[in-house]
Scaffold this motif. Structure first.
Motif, mmCIF file in Angstrom:
data_model
loop_
_atom_site.group_PDB
_atom_site.id
_atom_site.type_symbol
_atom_site.label_atom_id
_atom_site.label_comp_id
_atom_site.label_asym_id
_atom_site.label_seq_id
_atom_site.Cartn_x
_atom_site.Cartn_y
_atom_site.Cartn_z
ATOM 1 N N VAL A 135 0.791 -1.295 -0.037
ATOM 2 C CA VAL A 135 0.041 -0.069 0.197
ATOM 3 C C VAL A 135 0.764 1.278 0.059
ATOM 4 C CG1 VAL A 135 -1.567 1.242 1.475
ATOM 5 C CG2 VAL A 135 -2.063 -1.164 0.938
ATOM 6 N N ALA A 186 0.802 3.868 -2.986
ATOM 7 C CA ALA A 186 -0.233 4.876 -2.537
ATOM 8 C C ALA A 186 0.232 6.446 -3.050
ATOM 9 C CB ALA A 186 -0.402 5.069 -1.215
ATOM 10 N N GLN A 210 -1.868 8.944 -6.107
ATOM 11 C CA GLN A 210 -2.959 8.013 -6.441
ATOM 12 C C GLN A 210 -4.172 9.005 -6.100
ATOM 13 O OE1 GLN A 210 -3.877 4.973 -7.852
ATOM 14 N NE2 GLN A 210 -1.878 4.338 -7.981
ATOM 15 N N LEU A 264 -7.757 6.027 -2.342
ATOM 16 C CA LEU A 264 -7.336 4.619 -1.688
ATOM 17 C C LEU A 264 -8.561 4.184 -1.424
ATOM 18 C CD1 LEU A 264 -5.416 2.300 -1.009
ATOM 19 C CD2 LEU A 264 -4.948 3.975 1.145
ATOM 20 N N ILE A 320 -1.951 5.270 7.106
ATOM 21 C CA ILE A 320 -1.757 6.012 5.742
ATOM 22 C C ILE A 320 -2.587 7.370 5.999
ATOM 23 C CG2 ILE A 320 -3.898 4.935 4.456
ATOM 24 C CD1 ILE A 320 -1.486 4.874 2.191
ATOM 25 N N LEU A 342 0.101 11.463 -0.822
ATOM 26 C CA LEU A 342 -0.757 10.616 -0.593
ATOM 27 C C LEU A 342 -2.062 10.801 -1.063
ATOM 28 C CD1 LEU A 342 0.772 9.217 2.749
ATOM 29 C CD2 LEU A 342 0.954 8.019 0.627
ATOM 30 N N ILE A 354 -9.482 8.766 0.960
ATOM 31 C CA ILE A 354 -9.241 7.208 1.503
ATOM 32 C C ILE A 354 -10.813 6.807 1.853
ATOM 33 C CG2 ILE A 354 -8.083 5.977 3.128
ATOM 34 C CD1 ILE A 354 -5.726 7.875 3.093
#
Length: 408
Positions: A254, A258, A261, A264, A306, A316, A320
């Motif tokens: 991950v 990540a 992106q 996630l 994360i 990141l 999410i």
């Protein structure tokens, strides 16, 4: 409006394709119908032409000047084959191009959907099973046939689903790509925590929901990376596949993928605990009465980690999504535990579903509530896992677009 090729192969269920054609036309789409040569024994070209508003032929030598066997496939946004007989599945899997429909299937780079219809024995024959698997591996969406009354007195799996069901199942392909240009990282499956070289601690996750999410995100136009732990179903064609096994391996994968992106989705069922030590050889039964004592330690909370790491790394994902597989008890309901988990984790969305021996894990259906960190009302979704996935992806797209608007 989409340009759709509707291929019709010669089965008794061809009459249902007439109704599907009407649904497609009423939705405003341009439809070119390509029947195979024997379809006229069931439905004549006059019907197809009247409902589609376009000339209809199965002959590659008609309208040679427009090179139809290439042009129709090149121009199509979507190719449907309804019904798909055992014969057309076999010819498509073999790459044959001996009529206008099979030539179009080879020429197109648009999504292809096939809805098989045939007698049960034909659908379950090893040749048809193998041909279907080949087509799916190439990215063709093959709709599972329904079970019910067939021709004559026969009944069983092999019946063509009703036209409105087929129409509903392709809505994601008829709509605009809501995640075009976006990158989405998804985890799926259940982790396995090794005890020794042959044993592990695991869970009941089949990976079906995560695979459905990857498929729905891909169909919505996203560039998808799928980190798969242990799946009972194949990963969808057209996504980047990364393998992991244990929670620690998943965590490493991950964080490795990540950055940069747009979103996630942490759907994998990650074990909360792992054995403190992994034996180098198989644990033996030393006598009839003793049993080993296995010490467990906590696995890292990948989702919380994360989310926290975003404070120091703006590469990141800004959105999410967590998943909470919960069971209720006398201390609170599934939704109570879900809201508490959303507050603890700090992610933007949390998808909550109730699990159990006959709920969610290993099944083809799901019921969820999507919770939002900003306090928006929860959104429910129920049905097949791909239907649930499309709802989740729709909410994800709205969240990504909201973040982009805020950033401006």
């Amino acid at each position: 409006m989409k340009r759709i090729v509707l291929g019709v192969s010669a089965g008794i269920a061809a009459y249902k394709s007439v109704l599907l054609l009407r649904l497609l036309r009423e939705a405003g789409h341009h439809v070119d119908v390509i029947p195979t040569g024997n379809v006229a024994n069931f439905v004549g070209n006059a019907t197809w032409e009247a409902l589609s508003g376009n000339p209809v032929t199965s002959n590659v030598f008609d309208a040679v000047d427009t090179v139809n066997h290439v042009r129709l496939g090149q121009q199509a946004d979507l190719v449907l084959v309804v019904p798909a007989t055992a014969d057309i599945l076999a010819r498509a899997a073999s790459g044959l191009a001996d009529d206008l429909l099979t030539g179009t299937l080879l020429a197109t780079r648009a999504p292809v959907v096939m809805a098989p219809a045939m007698h049960t024995e034909m659908w379950q024959h090893p040749a048809t099973v193998a041909n279907t698997a080949v087509l799916r591996e190439r990215g063709v969406r093959v709709i599972e046939p329904a079970s019910g009354r067939l021709t004559g007195k026969d009944s069983g799996p092999g019946r063509l689903p009703e036209p409105d069901q087929i129409f509903e199942s392709i809505q994601d392909l008829l709509s605009e790509p809501i995640l075009a240009g976006r990158k989405v990282l998804i985890t799926a499956g259940g982790t396995r925590e090794p005890l020794d070289p042959v044993r592990f601690l695991g869970n009941r996750s089949s990976g079906r929901q995560g695979v459905a999410l990857a498929q729905a995100a891909r169909d919505a136009g996203a560039q998808v990376t799928l980190i798969a732990t242990h799946l009972e179903v194949p990963a969808p064609h057209g996504v980047e596949l990364v393998h992991a096994s244990s929670a620690l391996e998943l965590r490493e994968a991950v964080f490795a993928h990540a950055e940069r992106q747009d979103a996630l989705i942490m759907n994998a069922a990650v074990a909360d605990f792992r054995p403190a030590t992994i034996e180098g050889s198989k644990i033996k039964k030393r006598d009839e009465h003793s049993a080993p004592v296995i010490e467990l330690v906590r696995n890292p909370d990948i989702l919380a980690e994360i989310v926290c790491a975003r404070g120091a790394n703006d590469q990141l994902p800004p959105v999410i999504v967590g998943f909470a597989a919960e069971t209720g008890d006398d201390q609170g309901s599934v939704l109570d535990y879900g809201r508490a988990k959303l507050a603890r984790k700090g992610c933007e969305l949390l998808v909550v579903n109730e699990v159990g021996a006959n709920l969610t894990f290993g099944t083809d259906s799901n019921t969820v509530q999507v919770l939002f960190a900003d306090g928006k009302p929860a959104v429910g979704a129920a049905g097949s896992k791909i239907e649930v996935a499309r709802v989740v992806i729709g909410q994800l797209a709205a969240e990504i677009n909201g973040h982009v608007a805020d950033a401006k």
